[in-house]
Enzyme design. Structure first.
Site, mmCIF file in Angstrom:
data_model
loop_
_atom_site.group_PDB
_atom_site.id
_atom_site.type_symbol
_atom_site.label_atom_id
_atom_site.label_comp_id
_atom_site.label_asym_id
_atom_site.label_seq_id
_atom_site.Cartn_x
_atom_site.Cartn_y
_atom_site.Cartn_z
ATOM 1 N N CYS A 152 34.176 -20.146 -6.820
ATOM 2 C CA CYS A 152 33.861 -18.561 -6.118
ATOM 3 C C CYS A 152 32.652 -19.056 -5.033
ATOM 4 O O CYS A 152 32.337 -18.024 -4.252
ATOM 5 C CB CYS A 152 33.552 -17.776 -7.463
ATOM 6 S SG CYS A 152 32.039 -18.488 -8.446
ATOM 7 N N CYS A 177 35.132 -18.687 -14.050
ATOM 8 C CA CYS A 177 33.833 -17.937 -13.860
ATOM 9 C C CYS A 177 34.104 -16.828 -14.523
ATOM 10 O O CYS A 177 35.205 -16.182 -13.957
ATOM 11 C CB CYS A 177 33.223 -18.115 -12.842
ATOM 12 S SG CYS A 177 33.595 -16.739 -11.616
ATOM 13 N N GLU A 178 33.567 -16.143 -15.265
ATOM 14 C CA GLU A 178 33.784 -14.740 -15.784
ATOM 15 C C GLU A 178 33.507 -13.535 -14.717
ATOM 16 O O GLU A 178 33.720 -12.482 -15.121
ATOM 17 C CB GLU A 178 33.008 -14.367 -17.111
ATOM 18 C CG GLU A 178 31.533 -14.264 -16.951
ATOM 19 C CD GLU A 178 30.697 -14.169 -18.336
ATOM 20 O OE1 GLU A 178 31.455 -14.382 -19.584
ATOM 21 O OE2 GLU A 178 29.529 -13.727 -18.297
ATOM 22 N N HIS A 179 32.612 -14.086 -13.520
ATOM 23 C CA HIS A 179 32.451 -12.777 -12.596
ATOM 24 C C HIS A 179 33.843 -12.746 -11.710
ATOM 25 O O HIS A 179 33.924 -11.702 -11.184
ATOM 26 C CB HIS A 179 31.136 -13.411 -11.900
ATOM 27 C CG HIS A 179 30.020 -13.463 -12.895
ATOM 28 N ND1 HIS A 179 29.120 -14.607 -12.647
ATOM 29 C CD2 HIS A 179 29.508 -12.655 -13.800
ATOM 30 C CE1 HIS A 179 28.209 -14.398 -13.564
ATOM 31 N NE2 HIS A 179 28.291 -13.297 -14.507
ATOM 32 N N HIS A 180 34.095 -13.910 -11.300
ATOM 33 C CA HIS A 180 35.490 -13.859 -10.259
ATOM 34 C C HIS A 180 36.934 -14.165 -10.862
ATOM 35 O O HIS A 180 37.764 -14.191 -10.215
ATOM 36 C CB HIS A 180 34.866 -14.638 -9.080
ATOM 37 C CG HIS A 180 33.597 -14.248 -8.556
ATOM 38 N ND1 HIS A 180 32.487 -14.821 -9.088
ATOM 39 C CD2 HIS A 180 33.336 -13.298 -7.740
ATOM 40 C CE1 HIS A 180 31.352 -14.384 -8.346
ATOM 41 N NE2 HIS A 180 31.844 -13.435 -7.340
ATOM 42 N N GLN A 194 28.519 -21.290 -16.727
ATOM 43 C CA GLN A 194 28.228 -22.766 -16.907
ATOM 44 C C GLN A 194 26.851 -22.909 -18.106
ATOM 45 O O GLN A 194 26.908 -23.769 -18.761
ATOM 46 C CB GLN A 194 28.056 -23.443 -15.500
ATOM 47 C CG GLN A 194 27.779 -24.918 -15.704
ATOM 48 C CD GLN A 194 27.686 -25.601 -14.354
ATOM 49 O OE1 GLN A 194 28.316 -25.277 -13.274
ATOM 50 N NE2 GLN A 194 26.856 -26.722 -14.662
ATOM 51 N N HIS A 198 31.899 -24.797 -8.001
ATOM 52 C CA HIS A 198 32.579 -23.523 -8.499
ATOM 53 C C HIS A 198 33.457 -22.923 -7.223
ATOM 54 O O HIS A 198 32.713 -22.649 -6.294
ATOM 55 C CB HIS A 198 31.175 -22.497 -8.826
ATOM 56 C CG HIS A 198 30.634 -22.788 -9.934
ATOM 57 N ND1 HIS A 198 30.713 -21.718 -10.949
ATOM 58 C CD2 HIS A 198 29.723 -23.849 -10.395
ATOM 59 C CE1 HIS A 198 29.975 -22.362 -12.195
ATOM 60 N NE2 HIS A 198 29.451 -23.673 -11.766
HETATM 61 ZN ZN LIG Z 1 31.939 -16.640 -9.972
#
Ligand SMILES: [Zn+2]
Length: 218
Positions: A178, A107-110, A148, A176
């Site tokens: 995260c 995931c590109e956020h975490h 996703q 996920h």
């Molecule tokens: Zn994430």
């Protein structure tokens, strides 16, 4: 909907192919990038309160540097080229479905993993592709920093633009880390995303597809 023997055979080949690919390690690292990443990861370990010089961590920066290059190797792959490399003229107008393709992404956020299964179908309009290529297209977009939702539509567009089919459907079910390890800590939640185009925008075709992916043959 009938699935011809030929298509069944192709599905078996694709599964064998995938199995083989799962064991084939991709080992192409750029030395300069590896060494720069190692410096940064050594610094990260220190910032997190670790001692990067203790025995257990000595090789860790190098391992992370190589692992991250592997986990993002999709950036250097071209989905359109992969699909075009095995494009065959074929007068089939039945739905071709590849179910349960393994998905591993970040995931590109975490920058934490999300993983699960992709189910992809298309209805050819004169052109088909090797089924193992469909699985590789998943990796092209999964092996990079992702969300996703975008992963789902990027796969759909690559198939649509290359094969010019009558319809494409992509469904991804993923967990996920995260969400599971941090944040809301929901251990068993699965996120489902879907994208439908062409024939699959019709209720009848879409429900045929949904029925096929939810049927368990084993
Ligand atoms: Zn994430």
């Amino acid at each position: 909907m009938q699935v011809s023997k030929r298509v069944t055979r192709e599905i078996i080949n694709a599964l064998l192919n995938q199995l083989f690919m799962a064991y084939k390690k991709v080992e192409s690292y750029k030395d300069e990038i590896t060494s720069d990443l190692m410096d940064h990861y050594r610094e990260c370990l220190t910032l997190l309160g670790e001692d990067p010089h203790r025995e257990g961590l000595l090789k860790t920066p190098e391992r992370i540097a190589k692992s991250m290059q592997f986990l993002t190797h999709g950036y250097s792959m071209d989905a359109h080229a992969i699909l075009n490399s095995a494009k065959f003229h074929e007068e089939i107008s039945e739905m071709i479905l590849v179910k349960d393709i393994e998905v591993y992404s970040l995931c590109e956020h975490h920058v934490l993993p999300f993983f699960g299964k992709a189910h992809i179908a298309y209805i050819p309009n004169g052109w088909i592709t090797g089924l193992s290529k469909i699985a590789r297209v998943v990796d092209v977009y999964a092996r990079r920093l992702q969300v996703q939702e975008r992963l789902t539509t990027e796969i759909l567009h690559a198939i649509k633009e290359t094969l010019n089919p009558l319809g494409v459907a992509v469904v991804i079910e993923a967990s996920h880390l995260c969400m599971m390890m941090r944040g809301v800590q929901k251990q068993n939640s699965v996120t489902t995303t879907s994208a439908f185009w062409g024939e699959f925008e019709k209720n009848e075709t879409r429900s045929e597809f949904t029925k096929l992916i939810s049927a368990r043959l084993h």
